[in-house]
Design an enzyme around this catalytic site. Sequence first.
Site, mmCIF file in Angstrom:
data_model
loop_
_atom_site.group_PDB
_atom_site.id
_atom_site.type_symbol
_atom_site.label_atom_id
_atom_site.label_comp_id
_atom_site.label_asym_id
_atom_site.label_seq_id
_atom_site.Cartn_x
_atom_site.Cartn_y
_atom_site.Cartn_z
ATOM 1 N N CYS A 190 -6.372 18.837 5.608
ATOM 2 C CA CYS A 190 -5.261 18.234 4.857
ATOM 3 C C CYS A 190 -4.644 19.229 3.882
ATOM 4 O O CYS A 190 -3.616 18.950 3.280
ATOM 5 C CB CYS A 190 -5.775 17.035 4.060
ATOM 6 S SG CYS A 190 -6.832 17.523 2.681
ATOM 7 N N ASN A 226 16.095 9.350 8.903
ATOM 8 C CA ASN A 226 15.453 9.062 10.186
ATOM 9 C C ASN A 226 14.085 8.384 10.020
ATOM 10 O O ASN A 226 13.299 8.330 10.944
ATOM 11 C CB ASN A 226 15.297 10.349 11.008
ATOM 12 C CG ASN A 226 14.991 10.046 12.460
ATOM 13 O OD1 ASN A 226 15.604 9.183 13.058
ATOM 14 N ND2 ASN A 226 14.013 10.741 13.008
ATOM 15 N N LEU A 270 14.908 4.764 11.869
ATOM 16 C CA LEU A 270 15.208 4.939 13.289
ATOM 17 C C LEU A 270 14.097 5.736 13.987
ATOM 18 O O LEU A 270 13.709 5.434 15.109
ATOM 19 C CB LEU A 270 16.538 5.683 13.421
ATOM 20 C CG LEU A 270 17.471 5.192 14.506
ATOM 21 C CD1 LEU A 270 17.873 3.750 14.277
ATOM 22 C CD2 LEU A 270 18.702 6.064 14.589
ATOM 23 N N GLU A 305 -24.702 12.278 2.508
ATOM 24 C CA GLU A 305 -24.401 10.882 2.823
ATOM 25 C C GLU A 305 -24.627 9.923 1.659
ATOM 26 O O GLU A 305 -24.014 8.860 1.594
ATOM 27 C CB GLU A 305 -25.316 10.418 3.968
ATOM 28 C CG GLU A 305 -25.083 11.140 5.260
ATOM 29 C CD GLU A 305 -26.146 10.756 6.274
ATOM 30 O OE1 GLU A 305 -25.833 10.023 7.199
ATOM 31 O OE2 GLU A 305 -27.299 11.187 6.105
HETATM 32 C C1 LIG Z 1 5.711 6.113 6.728
HETATM 33 C C2 LIG Z 1 6.768 5.218 6.128
HETATM 34 C C3 LIG Z 1 6.430 4.445 5.029
HETATM 35 C C4 LIG Z 1 7.399 3.612 4.463
HETATM 36 N N1 LIG Z 1 7.024 2.832 3.407
HETATM 37 C C5 LIG Z 1 7.952 2.006 2.846
HETATM 38 C C6 LIG Z 1 7.581 1.188 1.742
HETATM 39 O O1 LIG Z 1 6.458 1.197 1.263
HETATM 40 N N2 LIG Z 1 8.537 0.396 1.227
HETATM 41 C C7 LIG Z 1 9.814 0.367 1.736
HETATM 42 O O2 LIG Z 1 10.631 -0.340 1.218
HETATM 43 N N3 LIG Z 1 10.164 1.108 2.782
HETATM 44 C C8 LIG Z 1 9.270 1.924 3.352
HETATM 45 N N4 LIG Z 1 9.636 2.687 4.422
HETATM 46 C C9 LIG Z 1 10.962 2.503 4.993
HETATM 47 C C10 LIG Z 1 12.016 3.360 4.367
HETATM 48 O O3 LIG Z 1 12.318 2.909 3.085
HETATM 49 C C11 LIG Z 1 13.253 3.272 5.233
HETATM 50 O O4 LIG Z 1 12.905 3.707 6.510
HETATM 51 C C12 LIG Z 1 14.338 4.156 4.720
HETATM 52 O O5 LIG Z 1 14.768 3.738 3.476
HETATM 53 C C13 LIG Z 1 15.504 4.221 5.695
HETATM 54 O O6 LIG Z 1 16.366 5.290 5.306
HETATM 55 P P1 LIG Z 1 16.755 6.483 6.286
HETATM 56 O O7 LIG Z 1 17.757 7.306 5.598
HETATM 57 O O8 LIG Z 1 15.552 7.205 6.714
HETATM 58 O O9 LIG Z 1 17.355 5.660 7.483
HETATM 59 P P2 LIG Z 1 17.667 6.147 8.970
HETATM 60 O O10 LIG Z 1 16.446 5.970 9.823
HETATM 61 O O11 LIG Z 1 18.277 7.491 8.958
HETATM 62 O O12 LIG Z 1 18.731 5.072 9.348
HETATM 63 C C14 LIG Z 1 18.369 3.727 9.411
HETATM 64 C C15 LIG Z 1 19.570 2.848 9.780
HETATM 65 O O13 LIG Z 1 20.504 2.830 8.732
HETATM 66 C C16 LIG Z 1 21.803 3.156 9.188
HETATM 67 N N5 LIG Z 1 22.428 3.955 8.138
HETATM 68 C C17 LIG Z 1 21.883 5.009 7.483
HETATM 69 N N6 LIG Z 1 22.722 5.447 6.546
HETATM 70 C C18 LIG Z 1 23.831 4.676 6.602
HETATM 71 C C19 LIG Z 1 25.059 4.625 5.868
HETATM 72 N N7 LIG Z 1 25.319 5.476 4.922
HETATM 73 N N8 LIG Z 1 25.948 3.683 6.201
HETATM 74 C C20 LIG Z 1 25.715 2.792 7.187
HETATM 75 N N9 LIG Z 1 24.582 2.804 7.908
HETATM 76 C C21 LIG Z 1 23.641 3.706 7.619
HETATM 77 C C22 LIG Z 1 21.586 3.905 10.488
HETATM 78 O O14 LIG Z 1 22.618 3.713 11.376
HETATM 79 C C23 LIG Z 1 20.303 3.318 11.006
HETATM 80 O O15 LIG Z 1 20.545 2.203 11.820
HETATM 81 C C24 LIG Z 1 8.712 3.548 5.018
HETATM 82 C C25 LIG Z 1 9.046 4.338 6.118
HETATM 83 C C26 LIG Z 1 8.083 5.165 6.674
HETATM 84 C C27 LIG Z 1 8.461 6.001 7.863
HETATM 85 S S1 FES Z 2 -9.277 15.958 4.972
HETATM 86 FE FE1 FES Z 2 -8.964 16.876 3.041
HETATM 87 S S2 FES Z 2 -10.404 18.468 3.051
HETATM 88 FE FE2 FES Z 2 -10.848 17.404 4.895
#
Ligand SMILES: Cc1cc2nc3c(=O)[nH]c(=O)nc-3n(C[C@H](O)[C@H](O)[C@H](O)COP(=O)(O)OP(=O)(O)OC[C@H]3O[C@@H](n4cnc5c(N)ncnc54)[C@H](O)[C@@H]3O)c2cc1C
Ligand code: FES
Length: 1276
Positions: free
Chosen positions: A126, A270, A273, A1206
């Site tokens: 990590c 992203n 999506l 352990e």
């Molecule tokens: C590992 C992980 C953990 C997460 N944990 C949380 C969490 O704890 N709490 C939480 O609330 N969310 C969480 N999320 C979700 C995250 O908040 C959303 O995925 C994020 O906000 C989406 O934004 P993006 O820019 O990545 O969207 P994108 O994936 O780039 O786009 C998403 C959608 O929005 C549309 N879009 C994007 N920008 C615009 C714009 N300007 N106008 C019109 N349409 C638009 C796109 O067409 C698409 O359909 C998590 C996501 C991941 C991957």
């Molecule tokens: S996973 Fe962090 S040191 Fe092994």
Amino acid sequence: MTQLQRKYGILTLIFEKTRVHLDVLGFFPSRQILGNFGTYLKALPIAFLHKSNSRIPYLKSLQGCLTPQFSFTPQRHHPANSCLLPISSLHGAAVTTVEGVGSIKNRINPIQERLAKCHGSQCGFCTPGMVMSIYALLRNHVKPSMEQIISALDGNLCRCTGYRPIIDSYASFAKQTCCQLRGTGQCCLDQEELGCSSSAGVRVVIKLFILTFLKTYKSLSFPPQRIVQEQQRKTLIFCSKRTTWISPSTLKELLELKAKYPKAPLVVGNTSLGLKKNDCDAYHPVILHPLRIPEMQVFSITDDGIVIGAACCLAQLRDILMETIPKLPEEKTKIYQALLQQLRTLAGEQIRSMASLGGHVVSRGSAWDLNPILSAGKSVLNLDEFISAFRQADRQKNAFSIVNAGLRVLFSPGTDTIVDLSILYGGIGSTTLSARKSCEKLIGRQWNDQMLSEACKLVLEEISLPPSASGGKVEYRRTLLVSFLFRFYLEVLHGLHQMVRTGQAFYNYCSDLKTHSCLQDVDPGQSPQDPVGRPVMHQSGIKHTTGEAVYIDDIRPVDGELSLAVVTSVKAHAKIKSIDISEALQVPGVINVVTAKDVPGKNGNDEEEAFAKDKVICVGQIICAVVAETLTQAKCGAKKVKIAYEDLQPVLTIKDAIKHNSYITKERKLEKGDIEKGFKSADKIIEGELHMGGQEHFYLETNSVLVIPRMEDKEMDVYVSTQHATDKLVASALNLQSNKIMCHTKRVGGAFGGKITKPSFFAVIAAVAANKTGRPVRFALERDMDMLITGGRHPFFGKYKVGFMKDGRIMAADFQCYINGGCTKDESELVIEYIVLKVDNAYNIPNLRVRGHACKTNLPSNTAFRGFGFPQAGLFVETCIVAVATKTGLPHEKVREINMYKGVNRTAFKEKFDAENLWKCWKECLVKSDYHSRKTKVEEFNRKNYWKKKGIAIIPMKFSVGFNATYFHQAGALVHIYLDGSVLVTHGGIELGQGIHTKMLQIASRELKIPLSYIHFCETSSTTVPNGKYTAGSVGTEINARAVQDACQILWKRLDPIRRKNPKGKWEDWVSDVSVSSRGYVTDMNWESKKGHAFPYFLYGAACSEVEIDCLTGAHKNIRTDIVMDASFSINPAIDIGQIEGAFIQGVGLYTLEEIYFSPEGEQLTLSPDTYKIPAVCDIPEQFHVYLLPNSCNSIAIYSSKGVGEAGFFLGSSVFFAIRDAVAAARKERGLPLDFTLNSPLTVERIRMACDDIFTKMVTVFPFLFMHPGLVITWS
Ligand SMILES: Cc1cc2nc3c(=O)[nH]c(=O)nc-3n(C[C@H](O)[C@H](O)[C@H](O)COP(=O)(O)OP(=O)(O)OC[C@H]3O[C@@H](n4cnc5c(N)ncnc54)[C@H](O)[C@@H]3O)c2cc1C
Ligand code: FES
């Protein structure tokens, strides 16, 4: 031109010495190119390319989701999840990977140096991710606060360290530490002696090395040519056969494009999506990327509020809010505060740095946290208005909400009459849900208890959640609906009277982390050159931090190498009627399909098949393997293999197995005293049950194998990530002798018992494929496959009957213990034996009967896991102690003390031991934790708080080290002395992160009386030390240490005559004229027969933990833990403390967080970090103290040491019992029975539902809301 450009002409890579810049000028039409690109970036091992279904190339981490960092401008640096980052979005960006930060070849960065020297890495897998997270933080904030440091790390997972040393090392960059406070010039951190007050963690850092100032290290500057390019903005178009990626530079252009391609999504981060990239419906022919449009990035403060561009990332939004809030009148910041509260716990920093506000709003995920609050905060806020946000997730941070809420109320001026009300929930439906009708009905009502009661009823009626709702936890989720409403009610009530927002301070505690680890002092007479007993840095520590440490999948592809993907069973129990591989063979690039028929020798061992032949016995069992030129082709081929099954009845749970009499081994039974007489003499008898879930190993490096056939004699090199050599199984599969199979293991990225048995089978699969094709084969499991195929810790079910006296003395106990062994024997026999042998823990129960059963079911075979059954057995017996304490009304610690072993004693299996150190640890822990006075304070807190409760628990431990069979206590070593005086040490132990090689070098240094710098360790290999036994059971280090010591002593003796001839000579003179090469192979280290006992020796410890629970949500925070461990004389106290802390936090994971779900058909549903939560940085105790018991010795082990690998695990149960204590306090106040059962893990759901109250009752009065039985299976 770069090598790649020359070959494909599609990509511009600008290589500086330390960094690569990408210009994406074309698209990558073939997977092979991506593979090559990945290889080319080997110098940058955290990033390589792979392709998604939508054919957008992604930067994917080699080491899970690590963190490269990119920036489009010199102003902001974004840490990012490389697995989600579209390569096309990086045009014009400067990408920095860990090599750009620093390397051994050039110069290491202080971020890397501090982490390594502060023992912040164990397996090291990590570690580059940790470095990158802090690097990005320091590039954005030169003097970060502790809160920012913790936030920067909250998206990174480490399974080994328990995070304490990582936080300690980076605390040295915080502005709170004296180095920063005193500004430039002379600073105390520059001195080896500490002359100022800083956190205890920093003190440890300084003790170990002189800090390198960050300012002395010149960080990479943003390349000026990028800035020039971006000023000449023009539309960028990247095309492939299937997808066109368009990045316009003006809003006008974007609108035109959107009109032309109405279905094209806008992709910014992203992160929404990208999550659907494996979904077939997620294919988009055109993708629009609006990030380069200036209007999308704006930020300004107006009279009406803050204007933020839709492409601004959530981390930017957080930073803007943090800066803006203090500058505005309080009533204008209510919504900002609510948003900020959500942003602090939403996802991890990497996601917050990529995800855009626009994307968050538009993608409208059900659990997205900002949407309820953005919808609720629809008007300009004023004094008579209140707004709050709530969320509850399985883990405090970096976990999707189970339920979240945004609530807003507007009162008629100067009254408490509701004029407008908004209640919105996330995590319930497919998107954010509004309780609009309920709100309408409540308008005009006054803000009082009657309104609340009506509001709860209305909301529960309006926001429906059917019993079969996806995500389960229906009762809990509905309870949260009303619990959040109630919390808002209280906040508003409080605000109406004081006009001050109370806030939800529960989570905002991380900035005050205090840690303390006591290192031991060595004998003042010990030579300064002798490293034994000193906190020597992990031998690979620096390489871990620079990313130069090589794991199996980092080995560069060899000529002609093929990739392998397996086809696994989708049935828990079925006959295989046919396997049709014809379509798979048609897939371009597929070379062959390998089945059981291709195994020339034995298909596995007597217990388990490598390839299922006629029958499958669990979901995830390997049936065949597809080998192809690339991994994508192999995976594509695997999908085309058609298998016809004939269903058979599966047995899945322990209760099923009991019903069907399905067991792996005979019952294991132990009896002591006269059980019937004991029960007769008891004042009272109680009976009860305990369920415990299993646990995923979740090592960060998934199982990986690379098999390379040699040109002659059917020899094969097998590079495998394992806890012991796999040559025997591979040789038997290939019908060869073991001497033809050369196994190599440099290091393993975490194992915890999970790489003892299964890797040999993976090696067989790859070797049979290599044998059939005659080409090298790489088989690196992806995370979901690894979790699907391999088993973990055994789920446990125990029934107890305990007879005791009114004074708490236990007179008799009858225990029935069951484990779910899964479909094959694996290590289940040993695990149930250990449960039976160790179930007494620290207690002398005069009349005891224990019966153990390993159940045979159709789940993946469960296997060894740190603690080997003791974590289950220990929790079980402590549950009995708590039950006795509850019935007698005595303090828990009193019942523990009265039943603890005293003086010299015998276990139930007649092994003699002295409990003196058990008592020393216990008493020391009582003192160090200030247990009694803190218990009084906890009680005081509980009297004053109804919805929050604290709990405290202290747990003793007797841990037996090693295996109950001599066979495992053997080891070998090979030590070479070269003519230049350098020494090469090899032994049979495997480096799993536990620092075994570092300790071996320390031992060789002492025995040969030469500095550490003369000695090197290369790899563990069956060619140098054959027949290596498991590196496990806490004894791996000490048995190999004996072998290294033996070999060194033989060599030292051999040098004797030469030394006598030249007593004043140097080491180099003595070794220059003699051939010295020797093997020390210890075969008679028979711990068991020496004593005639099951275990070589015992190790003692005690831990005290304090927690606070939120009775409304079930959330808990770990306030403080004190551990006292009898490690005797530690060979390397820094490593041993790391083992204790890391094991403890893994234990906290088992007992409070980690939950595995299966479908009723036996398919595991928790197959990723999304659904399976291991402890993160937010889960460690705010105050974490580890002490090694002084003046303890152990005549059995080398240098009087003890194996602590352990033991710390079980002490994590102190958190479990502290939570139970807090729940009991809540139940007592509510007049509920106290003899309740809490099963493990104590998740937020179980804690909340155990704090039974009016809200849980509101939910259960609706009969249709009962959890639908059979949706998921947890305890199996
Ligand atoms: C590992 C992980 C953990 C997460 N944990 C949380 C969490 O704890 N709490 C939480 O609330 N969310 C969480 N999320 C979700 C995250 O908040 C959303 O995925 C994020 O906000 C989406 O934004 P993006 O820019 O990545 O969207 P994108 O994936 O780039 O786009 C998403 C959608 O929005 C549309 N879009 C994007 N920008 C615009 C714009 N300007 N106008 C019109 N349409 C638009 C796109 O067409 C698409 O359909 C998590 C996501 C991941 C991957
Ligand atoms: S996973 Fe962090 S040191 Fe092994």
